[in-house]
Design a protein around this motif. Structure first.
Motif, short mmCIF file in Angstrom:
data_model
loop_
_atom_site.label_atom_id
_atom_site.label_comp_id
_atom_site.label_asym_id
_atom_site.label_seq_id
_atom_site.Cartn_x
_atom_site.Cartn_y
_atom_site.Cartn_z
N SER A 188 0.81 -1.22 0.00
CA SER A 188 0.00 0.00 0.00
C SER A 188 0.84 1.27 0.00
N THR A 189 2.15 1.14 0.05
CA THR A 189 3.03 2.31 0.02
C THR A 189 4.00 2.27 -1.16
N THR A 190 3.81 1.33 -2.07
CA THR A 190 4.77 1.13 -3.15
C THR A 190 4.12 1.24 -4.53
N LYS A 191 4.71 2.07 -5.37
CA LYS A 191 4.28 2.13 -6.77
C LYS A 191 5.13 1.12 -7.52
N HIS A 192 4.53 0.34 -8.41
CA HIS A 192 5.28 -0.62 -9.21
C HIS A 192 4.64 -0.73 -10.59
N SER A 193 5.30 -1.45 -11.47
CA SER A 193 4.89 -1.51 -12.87
C SER A 193 3.55 -2.20 -13.10
N MET A 194 3.06 -2.96 -12.14
CA MET A 194 1.79 -3.69 -12.33
C MET A 194 0.60 -2.98 -11.67
N ARG A 195 0.73 -1.70 -11.33
CA ARG A 195 -0.37 -0.98 -10.67
C ARG A 195 -1.62 -0.88 -11.53
N HIS A 196 -1.52 -0.98 -12.85
CA HIS A 196 -2.72 -0.96 -13.69
C HIS A 196 -3.58 -2.20 -13.45
N LYS A 197 -2.93 -3.33 -13.16
CA LYS A 197 -3.66 -4.58 -12.90
C LYS A 197 -3.98 -4.73 -11.41
N TYR A 198 -3.03 -4.29 -10.58
CA TYR A 198 -3.17 -4.41 -9.13
C TYR A 198 -3.21 -3.02 -8.51
N ARG A 199 -4.27 -2.30 -8.80
CA ARG A 199 -4.44 -0.95 -8.27
C ARG A 199 -4.59 -1.01 -6.75
N SER A 200 -3.83 -0.19 -6.03
CA SER A 200 -3.98 -0.11 -4.57
C SER A 200 -5.17 0.80 -4.31
N ALA A 201 -6.32 0.19 -4.00
CA ALA A 201 -7.56 0.96 -3.96
C ALA A 201 -8.54 0.44 -2.93
N ILE A 202 -9.40 1.37 -2.53
CA ILE A 202 -10.57 1.04 -1.72
C ILE A 202 -11.77 1.58 -2.49
N TYR A 203 -12.73 0.73 -2.74
CA TYR A 203 -13.92 1.10 -3.51
C TYR A 203 -15.10 1.23 -2.54
#
Length: 143
Positions: A72-87
């Motif tokens: 939850s504190t790291t940006k990485h290349s797969m954020r489009h697939k594994y978005r750190s999110a709360i809906y």
């Protein structure tokens, strides 16, 4: 009569996330798949929808578990697939979630990057893994 609430979490593999939340008391159901928000965040990313009883587990506890069980504190290349999110599903849930994250920030060394989005749409995974909750263990089975 149970009054269940819903919240969506994205951040990593939805099967792993499902297993974590099913192990908690107060969780009635977890649906794994893909969630989209609205506007520029309308693309789908892996996530789960948690159905929970706030009488037994608080939204704060759920958010804390979510933040601690993925990057939850790291940006990485797969954020489009594994978005750190709360809906969020309810109007007051967005404000409350923002307040909870702000309060928990002091417990993290790095800035929390998890974003809060309004829930828009859900697509179930094509391959479902059923995780069965028993008194002592969680069991996974591919359907």
């Amino acid at each position: 009569m149970k009054k269940l609430q819903k919240i969506g979490f994205g951040g990593g593999c939805h099967w792993c996330t499902e297993a974590i939340f099913l192990s908690l008391i107060g969780i009635e159901k977890v649906k794994q798949g893909y969630i989209a928000s609205v506007g520029k965040n309308d693309s789908f990313s892996e996530a789960v929808i948690i159905h929970f009883n706030p009488k037994y587990i608080s939204l704060k506890t759920l958010i804390e578990v979510h933040l601690l069980t993925h990057k939850s504190t790291t940006k990485h290349s797969m954020r489009h697939k594994y978005r750190s999110a709360i809906y969020t599903f309810y109007k007051n849930q967005n404000t409350l979630t923002n307040s909870i994250i702000s309060g928990l920030q002091k417990d993290f060394q790095n800035q929390i990057i998890t974003e809060i989005f309004t829930f828009n749409e859900f697509k179930a995974s094509r391959q479902q893994i059923t995780i069965t909750k028993t008194q002592k263990n969680l069991f996974a089975r591919i359907l």
